[in-house]
Write a protein that holds these residues in place. Sequence first.
Motif, mmCIF file in Angstrom:
data_model
loop_
_atom_site.group_PDB
_atom_site.id
_atom_site.type_symbol
_atom_site.label_atom_id
_atom_site.label_comp_id
_atom_site.label_asym_id
_atom_site.label_seq_id
_atom_site.Cartn_x
_atom_site.Cartn_y
_atom_site.Cartn_z
ATOM 1 N N ASP A 138 -2.577 20.307 25.468
ATOM 2 C CA ASP A 138 -2.268 21.506 24.677
ATOM 3 C C ASP A 138 -0.825 21.484 24.196
ATOM 4 N N ALA A 139 0.063 20.931 25.015
ATOM 5 C CA ALA A 139 1.478 20.909 24.645
ATOM 6 C C ALA A 139 1.727 19.976 23.465
ATOM 7 N N VAL A 140 1.050 18.829 23.417
ATOM 8 C CA VAL A 140 1.304 17.940 22.276
ATOM 9 C C VAL A 140 0.744 18.536 20.988
ATOM 10 N N VAL A 141 -0.384 19.226 21.102
ATOM 11 C CA VAL A 141 -0.938 19.851 19.893
ATOM 12 C C VAL A 141 0.006 20.967 19.428
ATOM 13 N N ASP A 142 0.455 21.764 20.380
ATOM 14 C CA ASP A 142 1.390 22.843 20.050
ATOM 15 C C ASP A 142 2.647 22.279 19.396
ATOM 16 N N GLN A 143 3.185 21.249 19.999
ATOM 17 C CA GLN A 143 4.401 20.619 19.501
ATOM 18 C C GLN A 143 4.193 20.090 18.075
ATOM 19 N N ALA A 144 3.066 19.430 17.855
ATOM 20 C CA ALA A 144 2.794 18.881 16.521
ATOM 21 C C ALA A 144 2.660 20.020 15.504
ATOM 22 N N MET A 164 0.838 -1.187 0.000
ATOM 23 C CA MET A 164 0.000 0.000 0.000
ATOM 24 C C MET A 164 0.883 1.252 0.000
ATOM 25 N N LYS A 165 0.555 2.209 -0.837
ATOM 26 C CA LYS A 165 1.392 3.405 -0.961
ATOM 27 C C LYS A 165 0.717 4.609 -0.304
ATOM 28 N N VAL A 166 1.405 5.239 0.636
ATOM 29 C CA VAL A 166 0.890 6.477 1.222
ATOM 30 C C VAL A 166 2.040 7.469 1.325
ATOM 31 N N ASN A 167 1.713 8.729 1.534
ATOM 32 C CA ASN A 167 2.784 9.698 1.735
ATOM 33 C C ASN A 167 3.214 9.715 3.200
ATOM 34 N N TYR A 168 2.215 9.683 4.096
ATOM 35 C CA TYR A 168 2.541 9.761 5.514
ATOM 36 C C TYR A 168 1.936 8.598 6.279
ATOM 37 N N LEU A 169 2.783 7.906 6.972
ATOM 38 C CA LEU A 169 2.322 6.847 7.860
ATOM 39 C C LEU A 169 2.423 7.397 9.276
ATOM 40 N N ILE A 170 1.292 7.507 9.945
ATOM 41 C CA ILE A 170 1.297 8.051 11.304
ATOM 42 C C ILE A 170 1.029 6.912 12.273
ATOM 43 N N VAL A 171 1.930 6.692 13.207
ATOM 44 C CA VAL A 171 1.740 5.632 14.194
ATOM 45 C C VAL A 171 1.171 6.246 15.461
ATOM 46 N N GLY A 172 -0.065 5.864 15.799
ATOM 47 C CA GLY A 172 -0.689 6.384 17.014
ATOM 48 C C GLY A 172 -1.750 7.419 16.686
ATOM 49 N N ALA A 173 -2.962 7.191 17.167
ATOM 50 C CA ALA A 173 -4.077 8.097 16.906
ATOM 51 C C ALA A 173 -4.413 8.934 18.129
ATOM 52 N N GLY A 174 -3.402 9.281 18.926
ATOM 53 C CA GLY A 174 -3.591 10.233 20.020
ATOM 54 C C GLY A 174 -3.598 11.652 19.458
ATOM 55 N N LEU A 175 -3.629 12.632 20.356
ATOM 56 C CA LEU A 175 -3.729 14.008 19.874
ATOM 57 C C LEU A 175 -2.524 14.417 19.033
ATOM 58 N N THR A 176 -1.374 13.842 19.312
ATOM 59 C CA THR A 176 -0.211 14.156 18.478
ATOM 60 C C THR A 176 -0.439 13.678 17.048
ATOM 61 N N GLY A 177 -0.743 12.406 16.908
ATOM 62 C CA GLY A 177 -0.931 11.841 15.572
ATOM 63 C C GLY A 177 -2.079 12.498 14.823
ATOM 64 N N LEU A 178 -3.149 12.795 15.536
ATOM 65 C CA LEU A 178 -4.322 13.367 14.879
ATOM 66 C C LEU A 178 -4.045 14.792 14.409
ATOM 67 N N THR A 179 -3.279 15.536 15.188
ATOM 68 C CA THR A 179 -2.938 16.897 14.765
ATOM 69 C C THR A 179 -2.098 16.851 13.487
ATOM 70 N N PHE A 180 -1.091 15.997 13.478
ATOM 71 C CA PHE A 180 -0.303 15.837 12.244
ATOM 72 C C PHE A 180 -1.203 15.452 11.076
ATOM 73 N N ALA A 181 -2.058 14.467 11.287
ATOM 74 C CA ALA A 181 -2.914 13.996 10.196
ATOM 75 C C ALA A 181 -3.763 15.135 9.667
ATOM 76 N N ASN A 182 -4.367 15.873 10.591
ATOM 77 C CA ASN A 182 -5.242 16.963 10.185
ATOM 78 C C ASN A 182 -4.486 18.026 9.388
ATOM 79 N N LEU A 183 -3.308 18.391 9.849
ATOM 80 C CA LEU A 183 -2.557 19.442 9.168
ATOM 81 C C LEU A 183 -2.052 18.958 7.811
ATOM 82 N N LEU A 184 -1.554 17.747 7.773
ATOM 83 C CA LEU A 184 -1.048 17.220 6.506
ATOM 84 C C LEU A 184 -2.172 17.050 5.487
ATOM 85 N N ALA A 185 -3.364 16.723 5.973
ATOM 86 C CA ALA A 185 -4.475 16.446 5.053
ATOM 87 C C ALA A 185 -4.989 17.697 4.368
ATOM 88 N N GLN A 186 -4.584 18.871 4.890
ATOM 89 C CA GLN A 186 -5.045 20.093 4.235
ATOM 90 C C GLN A 186 -4.500 20.200 2.822
#
Lengths: 363, 363
Positions: free
Chosen positions: B348-354, B1-23
């Motif tokens: 808030d810190a993990v979202v900020d960090q992401a 399977m081909k993807v650009n970003y593989l995110i391990v973990g669906a916590g707030l860190t992973g979800l923030t990355f996913a959301n921003l990258l998906a834009q």
Amino acid sequence: MKVNYLIVGAGLTGLTFANLLAQNENNKILIIEKRHHIGGNAYDSYNANHILIHNYGPHIFHTNNQTVWDYLSQFTEWCDYQHRVLSFVDGQFIPMPITLETINQLYNTNFSQFEMVDFIESQKESVVPIKSSEDVALNNAGRDIYEKFFMNYTTKQWGVVPSELDPAVISRIPFRFNRDTRYFTDRYQGIPKAGYTKMCEQMIDRPNIKVMLNTDYKEVRDAIDYDKMIYTGPIDYFYDHQFGKLKYRSVRFEMEDHDCESFQKSAVVNYPNDYDFTRITEYKKITGQQGRKTTIMKEFPCDGEEPFYPFPTKEWQELYLLYKAKADAEKNVIFAGRLAEYRYYNMDAVVDQAMRFFEMRFL
Amino acid sequence: MKVNYLIVGAGLTGLTFANLLAQNENNKILIIEKRHHIGGNAYDSYNANHILIHNYGPHIFHTNNQTVWDYLSQFTEWCDYQHRVLSFVDGQFIPMPITLETINQLYNTNFSQFEMVDFIESQKESVVPIKSSEDVALNNAGRDIYEKFFMNYTTKQWGVVPSELDPAVISRIPFRFNRDTRYFTDRYQGIPKAGYTKMCEQMIDRPNIKVMLNTDYKEVRDAIDYDKMIYTGPIDYFYDHQFGKLKYRSVRFEMEDHDCESFQKSAVVNYPNDYDFTRITEYKKITGQQGRKTTIMKEFPCDGEEPFYPFPTKEWQELYLLYKAKADAEKNVIFAGRLAEYRYYNMDAVVDQAMRFFEMRFL
Ligand SMILES: Cc1cc2nc3c(=O)[nH]c(=O)nc-3n(C[C@H](O)[C@H](O)[C@H](O)COP(=O)(O)OP(=O)(O)OC[C@H]3O[C@@H](n4cnc5c(N)ncnc54)[C@H](O)[C@@H]3O)c2cc1C
Ligand SMILES: Cc1cc2nc3c(=O)[nH]c(=O)nc-3n(C[C@H](O)[C@H](O)[C@H](O)COP(=O)(O)OP(=O)(O)OC[C@H]3O[C@@H](n4cnc5c(N)ncnc54)[C@H](O)[C@@H]3O)c2cc1C
């Protein structure tokens, strides 16, 4: 990615297959689901008022099938629940389906069971040959009952007047010549204590079941190496609509929050002759939830994107058979469930069907 | 399977990355999550009593970071909420953290702000050099306050008496010389109106984000062709514990349903000196839910399988640094979040960090 079973759709059909197949620890199972959640149309969730709602319309579990009941009872406890429906007719809320109570309330009579039999007989209008759903209803129940309870409801439900609808749609009108006003009389009836979604989560709580959400199987199928596919999506979509699109009726759901304990007298009230919606469901009355607010749902049948009801008429059944012939010839794909079999199944029926398929094909 | 970003973990860190990258609509993103749900430790769900609970302990959102607040406000409305905690000490329920109210209630005094400053000064015990968390507390607050509020709580929390704990664990004891008994004083404080899980669902409600649940990334990584990985799991697990296992403290949660409207006076009550649990949370008091029943959660810190708190002592920080050196050298993997950075971050810190990582690495 290599798996043994690729299951398309995380509705009750797909989840039952997954659960049964996973009992063999060597089986690797991957479920692919288009929506962001499992459960298919049985999915429930809480709204911002903390009220549990059924996102795709009211789902009452009822069955006479003890095997299915016992099977699902592994995954949930049940709230005892007996479903009742009122129909708003002539300005009154009258029990549905048509029982002795319905007739006596509608006509302000005090018929006995025996008098009701005679009364219904006297109402029937003989129409031969039977060409439409309207003809069925007139033959079965006569014009007044037909017009008050069925004519407009059916028109809203299917978007076609019953006089133009295949007899299969209203294939008979059920009467109950007693005072049992329950909607269903099945031996087992209930609502999963913590909701359908939780029950569904339990069904796939095994390490050899993986679930992929937000994903149409066509987006990933080429990247997945599987031995067998179990397909529970729309059958015409599987074949890229090559014989044309099958007709499914859809529903638009509107939710309303109300600042009162109770909105209506029963969980579901039908509005055959008023408004554009067919019925209103008050979810607290199904789940037994307490609280100072309530949420109701209005259902507006429509021709929308989401396929809810396969169209039960000859024309569409024939188109379905074209697809079915192809499906039957597939060696590595099993077509199961409401969308893949193009058939209105209740929840117990899809679980039963999946259990049978499993026994036939995998044991 | 081909993807650009593989995110391990669906916590707030992973979800923030996913959301921003998906834009960027061209980005294909796949999130892999070990558990059966998204949200990481912020996950909440309803129990069989229809009460919304936080499955991994009480989560209060609070931040001074307006960017983070505005960002998350795209995905949820908020219930205004000011967190308050009581500590059961000397048979009384006394406000935490230590404020003027705490001191006056504990000692039955009627100190002014200025008298409290003098009083605390008079309590402090000078210990030099500072070798342990106990030394920190004695220097900061004196023996009585230390013993009543911190000694036993810390021992339960970390499984080690403070006299043997690195000074980093109790690095200071915060005092408030006024009557503000809120637990947090951040500018923004609230609870997502429909819960954290719903907020998280909104974050990834985009067609180019796929989610795979029940899946450890090691089970599937070889089958997935990705340009970049964002890894939010434990860093030692990524490297197969090659330098040894990092120490994380875990928590066992016990839920109890009670047949009463209200169980305790505040959302959280700490029990520093009694029982084996550290605190009791009553969830209705956090979410504002109404109803005749209530559910409470007791927290028993333990050395368990689930990593909750990275161990804030030198020994483990040093081991972490060995892993970090390897991680820093990875070209295609970003390590982010509480587990991958081995650091106690708030939400808030993990979202900020992401968000920062995203800006630095992807913009
Ligand atoms: C309004 C309404 C009320 C109902 N009330 C009751 C009731 O009271 N009692 C009762 O017993 N039954 C009721 N039912 C029927 C019940 O919903 C069905 O029996 C049951 O949901 C069927 O399960 P299924 O798995 O076959 O199909 P579904 O629940 O439809 O599941 C199929 C799944 O496949 C997914 N899918 C489709 N295409 C793809 C694709 N290309 N790629 C990936 N995934 C795909 C869909 O998103 C869906 O989640 C009701 C149905 C409706 C519509
Ligand atoms: C008891 C407790 C109370 C808390 N209270 C608060 C609070 O009041 N306020 C606040 O702001 N913060 C609080 N927090 C902190 C908050 O939970 C974290 O800041 C936040 O959850 C961190 O998000 P994350 O994505 O970095 O990590 P996580 O939420 O831990 O998410 C990481 C995810 O990665 C998954 N994962 C791990 N390994 C793998 C693997 N090998 N393969 C696939 N998936 C994997 C995990 O299952 C998890 O879902 C609390 C934490 C705890 C433990």
